[in-house]
Design an enzyme around this catalytic site. Structure first.
Site, PDB file in Angstrom:
ATOM      1  N   HIS A   1     -32.867 -12.927 -54.352  1.00 11.50           N
ATOM      2  CA  HIS A   1     -32.007 -12.794 -53.162  1.00 11.50           C
ATOM      3  C   HIS A   1     -32.581 -11.658 -52.315  1.00 11.50           C
ATOM      4  O   HIS A   1     -33.701 -11.759 -51.828  1.00 11.50           O
ATOM      5  CB  HIS A   1     -30.577 -12.546 -53.657  1.00 11.50           C
ATOM      6  CG  HIS A   1     -29.508 -12.647 -52.623  1.00 11.50           C
ATOM      7  ND1 HIS A   1     -29.699 -13.122 -51.364  1.00 11.50           N
ATOM      8  CD2 HIS A   1     -28.174 -12.321 -52.674  1.00 11.50           C
ATOM      9  CE1 HIS A   1     -28.548 -13.091 -50.686  1.00 11.50           C
ATOM     10  NE2 HIS A   1     -27.606 -12.596 -51.472  1.00 11.50           N
TER      11      HIS A   1
ATOM     12  N   HIS B   1     -36.257 -21.435 -49.354  1.00 12.34           N
ATOM     13  CA  HIS B   1     -34.868 -21.031 -49.146  1.00 12.34           C
ATOM     14  C   HIS B   1     -33.965 -22.176 -49.559  1.00 12.34           C
ATOM     15  O   HIS B   1     -34.310 -23.334 -49.361  1.00 12.34           O
ATOM     16  CB  HIS B   1     -34.642 -20.701 -47.661  1.00 12.34           C
ATOM     17  CG  HIS B   1     -33.420 -19.887 -47.420  1.00 12.34           C
ATOM     18  ND1 HIS B   1     -32.179 -20.453 -47.295  1.00 12.34           N
ATOM     19  CD2 HIS B   1     -33.253 -18.552 -47.310  1.00 12.34           C
ATOM     20  CE1 HIS B   1     -31.297 -19.486 -47.107  1.00 12.34           C
ATOM     21  NE2 HIS B   1     -31.919 -18.323 -47.109  1.00 12.34           N
TER      22      HIS B   1
ATOM     23  N   ASP C   1     -37.557 -12.527 -45.717  1.00  7.15           N
ATOM     24  CA  ASP C   1     -38.165 -11.436 -46.468  1.00  7.15           C
ATOM     25  C   ASP C   1     -39.684 -11.379 -46.363  1.00  7.15           C
ATOM     26  O   ASP C   1     -40.294 -10.416 -46.814  1.00  7.15           O
ATOM     27  CB  ASP C   1     -37.792 -11.557 -47.956  1.00  7.15           C
ATOM     28  CG  ASP C   1     -36.342 -11.223 -48.179  1.00  7.15           C
ATOM     29  OD1 ASP C   1     -35.875 -10.262 -47.551  1.00  7.15           O
ATOM     30  OD2 ASP C   1     -35.676 -11.921 -48.960  1.00  7.15           O
TER      31      ASP C   1
HETATM   32  N1  ACO Z   1     -43.187 -20.644 -54.366  1.00  8.22           N
HETATM   33  C1  ACO Z   1     -43.623 -21.759 -54.995  1.00  8.22           C
HETATM   34  N2  ACO Z   1     -42.851 -22.817 -55.251  1.00  8.22           N
HETATM   35  C2  ACO Z   1     -41.580 -22.759 -54.859  1.00  8.22           C
HETATM   36  C3  ACO Z   1     -41.043 -21.625 -54.192  1.00  8.22           C
HETATM   37  C4  ACO Z   1     -41.923 -20.551 -53.944  1.00  8.22           C
HETATM   38  N3  ACO Z   1     -41.493 -19.465 -53.314  1.00  8.22           N
HETATM   39  N4  ACO Z   1     -39.739 -21.841 -53.917  1.00  8.22           N
HETATM   40  C5  ACO Z   1     -39.463 -23.054 -54.396  1.00  8.22           C
HETATM   41  N5  ACO Z   1     -40.564 -23.608 -54.960  1.00  8.22           N
HETATM   42  C6  ACO Z   1     -40.686 -24.951 -55.536  1.00  8.22           C
HETATM   43  C7  ACO Z   1     -40.043 -25.019 -56.919  1.00  8.22           C
HETATM   44  O1  ACO Z   1     -40.957 -24.747 -57.939  1.00  8.22           O
HETATM   45  C8  ACO Z   1     -39.556 -26.448 -56.947  1.00  8.22           C
HETATM   46  O2  ACO Z   1     -40.647 -27.265 -57.180  1.00  8.22           O
HETATM   47  P1  ACO Z   1     -40.485 -28.591 -58.112  1.00  8.22           P
HETATM   48  O3  ACO Z   1     -39.553 -29.472 -57.335  1.00  8.22           O
HETATM   49  O4  ACO Z   1     -41.858 -29.118 -58.268  1.00  8.22           O
HETATM   50  O5  ACO Z   1     -39.878 -28.112 -59.408  1.00  8.22           O
HETATM   51  C9  ACO Z   1     -39.113 -26.706 -55.502  1.00  8.22           C
HETATM   52  O6  ACO Z   1     -39.923 -25.822 -54.699  1.00  8.22           O
HETATM   53  C10 ACO Z   1     -37.648 -26.419 -55.247  1.00  8.22           C
HETATM   54  O7  ACO Z   1     -37.353 -25.089 -55.681  1.00  8.22           O
HETATM   55  P2  ACO Z   1     -35.965 -24.615 -56.226  1.00  8.22           P
HETATM   56  O8  ACO Z   1     -36.170 -23.426 -57.105  1.00  8.22           O
HETATM   57  O9  ACO Z   1     -35.212 -25.769 -56.808  1.00  8.22           O
HETATM   58  O10 ACO Z   1     -35.257 -24.189 -54.889  1.00  8.22           O
HETATM   59  P3  ACO Z   1     -33.965 -23.296 -54.789  1.00  8.22           P
HETATM   60  O11 ACO Z   1     -33.259 -23.733 -53.571  1.00  8.22           O
HETATM   61  O12 ACO Z   1     -33.219 -23.262 -56.071  1.00  8.22           O
HETATM   62  O13 ACO Z   1     -34.602 -21.838 -54.599  1.00  8.22           O
HETATM   63  C11 ACO Z   1     -35.296 -19.821 -53.683  1.00  8.22           C
HETATM   64  C12 ACO Z   1     -34.560 -21.122 -53.428  1.00  8.22           C
HETATM   65  C13 ACO Z   1     -34.646 -19.065 -54.864  1.00  8.22           C
HETATM   66  C14 ACO Z   1     -35.171 -18.926 -52.447  1.00  8.22           C
HETATM   67  C15 ACO Z   1     -36.777 -20.126 -54.000  1.00  8.22           C
HETATM   68  O14 ACO Z   1     -37.372 -20.790 -52.902  1.00  8.22           O
HETATM   69  C16 ACO Z   1     -37.574 -18.886 -54.378  1.00  8.22           C
HETATM   70  O15 ACO Z   1     -37.583 -18.486 -55.551  1.00  8.22           O
HETATM   71  N6  ACO Z   1     -38.295 -18.261 -53.377  1.00  8.22           N
HETATM   72  C17 ACO Z   1     -39.017 -17.056 -53.635  1.00  8.22           C
HETATM   73  C18 ACO Z   1     -38.067 -15.876 -53.637  1.00  8.22           C
HETATM   74  C19 ACO Z   1     -37.589 -15.538 -52.249  1.00  8.22           C
HETATM   75  O16 ACO Z   1     -38.374 -15.440 -51.312  1.00  8.22           O
HETATM   76  N7  ACO Z   1     -36.278 -15.316 -52.119  1.00  8.22           N
HETATM   77  C20 ACO Z   1     -35.651 -14.903 -50.875  1.00  8.22           C
HETATM   78  C21 ACO Z   1     -34.764 -15.956 -50.322  1.00  8.22           C
HETATM   79  S1  ACO Z   1     -34.090 -15.415 -48.789  1.00  8.22           S
HETATM   80  C22 ACO Z   1     -32.831 -14.419 -49.232  1.00  8.22           C
HETATM   81  O17 ACO Z   1     -32.208 -14.533 -50.252  1.00  8.22           O
HETATM   82  C23 ACO Z   1     -32.461 -13.332 -48.347  1.00  8.22           C
END
Ligand code: ACO
Length: 421
Positions: A261, A300, A356
């Protein structure tokens, strides 16, 4: 086509039809079918837990509006304090209302001396400022008799003012403590962002640079609210038990602390440092695609397009770098963005830079250590949390938050005394 949905329970043949309004249908349909039936929805992926008038977000098209005003207009023309007023009151203030609001916030920036001397001194010298911030917000409530008087609108207003006014003071205090530096008292003649920067950095003849003051204000505006994210949901869940707003805001700040987050901007800078050079970007992208980690600052839960805040932050970064000099990590970030946005792994999953991705580079160029990044997020988000807390308390449909579970544990069994196991 009717705007309704009909659900049939195939076990009984019973059917219920309910309206679809704004893309949402009431879960009462399920209860009507069978009061013992629940929807399994881990992480609330398909659940709208409240009606809200505060922030509109269209993730597919990269749209963000506070109370109807596009984020681009607010970031371009407004101030954080005006935005905080807007979030809390629903309308932009008149000049007179703004003056009064500004005056009130400015005159609540001081914290009790015991907070600084006794409470903060109890922390270890290298305590993470976010841990200190979370604890200080919760502790702040113990200084005010009226904190628990949440039914009284006057008292509520007072607590809201205190939290918005004192979070920059607590944030700066957390930093100065971690550096062993003496605390700087708030200066009532400075703007909200300038006062914060002054409390952070003043040693000797320090003067706030107007470009950095404006950049800080823009960053505060962009982070002020983002509807039902993890932190705001924590605020609402804790607030729904009628806990005081300081305790609820501390819970929200704890949620924000996590690296998935608000902790992501800290993780972005660490990641860029690890990559080390733009030449290493392709290999790093391959490792992410191989599942060896995530590209922090990308992806996101709601945005499946470029996060509109990331666009504004990227532009602001260039203004800041004019004053501070370019952050050397920028080239790695730009290379990462370019490679990721043209790679089918990221395109197929609709992974774009989020808020971010670039904010950490600005913060770092302004001199903030990475440990302060989430604290910088928490300062303005306090206004959003409080707007949601207020909305929750005024919403007759809200009750104490209490989801159900799908029990998958063992069935009843008999206790066995320890010497017979
Ligand atoms: N890098 C690589 N792969 C990713 C990323 C990433 N940053 N984010 C998602 N994916 C992939 C996952 O591996 C998944 O792939 P799959 O379908 O082959 O298994 C797919 O994309 C979907 O990802 P989920 O984890 O199901 O997406 P979710 O909506 O649960 O997660 C999140 C959202 C937590 C923000 C995620 O994108 C992440 O971890 N990002 C990196 C951390 C980040 O930047 N967080 C800040 C968010 S903004 C905020 O909170 C202010």
């Amino acid at each position: 086509m009717p705007d309704t949905i009909t659900i049939t329970d195939d076990r009984t043949g019973k059917t219920v039809t309910v309206p679809i309004e704004g893309g949402v249908f009431p879960s009462s349909a399920i209860r009507e079918l069978d009061p013992s039936l629940f929807v399994y929805d881990p992480a609330y992926m398909s659940t709208a837990a409240c009606r809200s008038e505060i922030t509109y977000l269209d993730g597919a098209n990269g749209v963000l509006r506070y109370r109807g005003y596009p984020i681009e207009q607010l970031a371009g023309q407004s101030t954080f304090l005006e935005v905080a007023y807007l979030l809390l009151h629903g309308e932009l203030p008149t000049a007179e209302q703004y003056d009064q609001w500004n005056h009130e916030v400015t005159h609540h920036t001081f914290i009790h001396e015991n907070m600084r001397k006794r409470f903060v001194d109890g922390f270890h010298y290298d305590a993470h400022p976010m841990g200190l911030f979370v604890s200080a917000i919760a502790a702040l409530g113990t200084f005010y008799d009226g904190a628990k008087d949440i039914e009284n609108p006057e008292s509520r207003h007072k607590q809201i003012l205190r939290l918005i006014a004192k979070t920059p003071t607590i944030a700066a205090m957390s930093y100065r403590f971690s550096q062993g530096l003496p605390f700087n008292y708030p200066s009532n003649d400075l703007s909200y962002p300038a006062n914060f920067l002054n409390m952070m950095w003043k040693i000797g003849d320090y003067e706030v640079d107007p470009v950095l003051e404006r950049a800080m204000d823009i960053l505060f505006i962009l982070h002020a609210d983002h509807e039902q994210n993890c932190g705001t949901t924590a605020m609402r869940v804790v607030g729904s038990s009628h806990a005081d707003p300081y305790s609820a805001a501390a819970a929200a700040a704890s949620a924000l602390y996590g690296p998935l987050h608000g902790g992501a901007n800290e993780a972005v800078v660490r990641m860029l440092n690890e990559i080390g050079s733009a030449d290493n970007v392709p290999a790093f992208i391959e490792s992410v695609k191989a599942g060896e980690g995530r590209l922090m600052g990308f992806g996101h839960r709601v945005y499946k397009n470029y996060d509109p805040r990331a666009k504004i932050i990227k532009e602001t970064a260039y203004d800041v770098f004019e004053v501070t000099g370019k952050n050397p990590l920028l080239d790695i970030a730009l290379a990462l963005e370019e490679v990721a946005l043209s790679d089918s792994y990221f395109i197929d999953r609709k992974l774009y830079p989020n808020v971010d991705f670039y904010s950490g580079l600005i913060y770092q160029a302004m001199g903030f250590p990475v440990e302060m990044f989430t604290v910088l997020f928490a300062i303005p988000r306090t206004a959003g949390w409080l707007a949601h807390w207020q909305e929750l308390l005024n919403d007759p449909e809200q009750r104490i938050s209490r989801p159900r579970q799908w029990y998958v544990g063992v069935d009843e069994r008999q206790y066995v005394p320890i010497d017979s196991r």
